[in-house]
Design an enzyme around this catalytic site. Sequence first.
Site: not given
Ligand code: OAD
Ligand code: ZN
Length: 251
Positions: A67, A98-99, A116, A127, A151, A154, A217, A235
């Site tokens: 990634r 959340q990105n 996140h 540590c 690390c 440690c 969306n 978007a």
């Molecule tokens: P998701 O992959 O769950 O959702 C992505 C959203 O983007 C979906 O609703 C799609 O319909 C929409 N989408 C796709 N293409 C798009 C575009 N070109 N323009 C606009 N929207 C589009 O991702 P998140 O909602 O970000 O958490 O997921 C939330 C969290 O779950 C992430 O931050 C991560 C994940 O697991 C952690 O890592 C804790």
């Molecule tokens: Zn450490």
Amino acid sequence: MIEEAAKLLARSRFAIAFTGAGISAESGVPTFRGFNGLWKKYRPEELATPEAFRKDPYLVWEFYKWRMDLIRKARPNRAHHALAELERMGILKAVITQNVDDLHREAGTKNLIELHGNIFRMKCTSCDYREDLKESGRLDEFLAEKSLPRCPNCGSLLRPDVVWFGEPLPRKALDEAFKLAERADLVLVIGTSGIVYPAAYIPQIVKETGGKVIEINPDESGITPIADVFLRCSAVEAMEKLMSRVEVLVG
Ligand code: OAD
Ligand code: ZN
């Protein structure tokens, strides 16, 4: 629909944005839950957890390096740039994301809250050592390394400085995000499935405290039922149209 959203935005006193993986899709970063979001045969819930890391840190680091490599090649798109521009215009007060991809910062957003974490940072599992691979300039070297990162203080394993499933969000970022949501009279929700909590509370708080919710969306999400305006498109397409109207309205 665009017109209504543009008017709401232009008239708002304290607008914020809440973004998810969808805003970066057009930069070439796959979303988590979409078909392209899958890595090998794993769902994110199987890799982005403390249990997965304990069981197989190689696998989890392999996933994160994949990634990281993908994200480092990505550039902010016109939706990221539009949010930075709205901030410069004084309309948008903050972006809560959340990105973990750093694209909002690269686009120039100043007041950014990363709920996140950030994929280019790592932290020690024992540590308080942290490293930002972009700042230290070690990203290439790090991605080429075959062994698990340790690390320098440690010797314990390093892990990505991101929030995994089942882990609490960074306290300060979450508090700040909730405060902004309480204060906001409008939230622009872009590209999130809106099903991962507590982040998904953000638009709900705005709504409950009397603010408006504009959602962008291509598909319905967990947020759609509370959206005042739902722009069912990508978007980039939505933000381009929205920006050209907002610029006219605020003159
Ligand atoms: P998701 O992959 O769950 O959702 C992505 C959203 O983007 C979906 O609703 C799609 O319909 C929409 N989408 C796709 N293409 C798009 C575009 N070109 N323009 C606009 N929207 C589009 O991702 P998140 O909602 O970000 O958490 O997921 C939330 C969290 O779950 C992430 O931050 C991560 C994940 O697991 C952690 O890592 C804790
Ligand atoms: Zn450490």
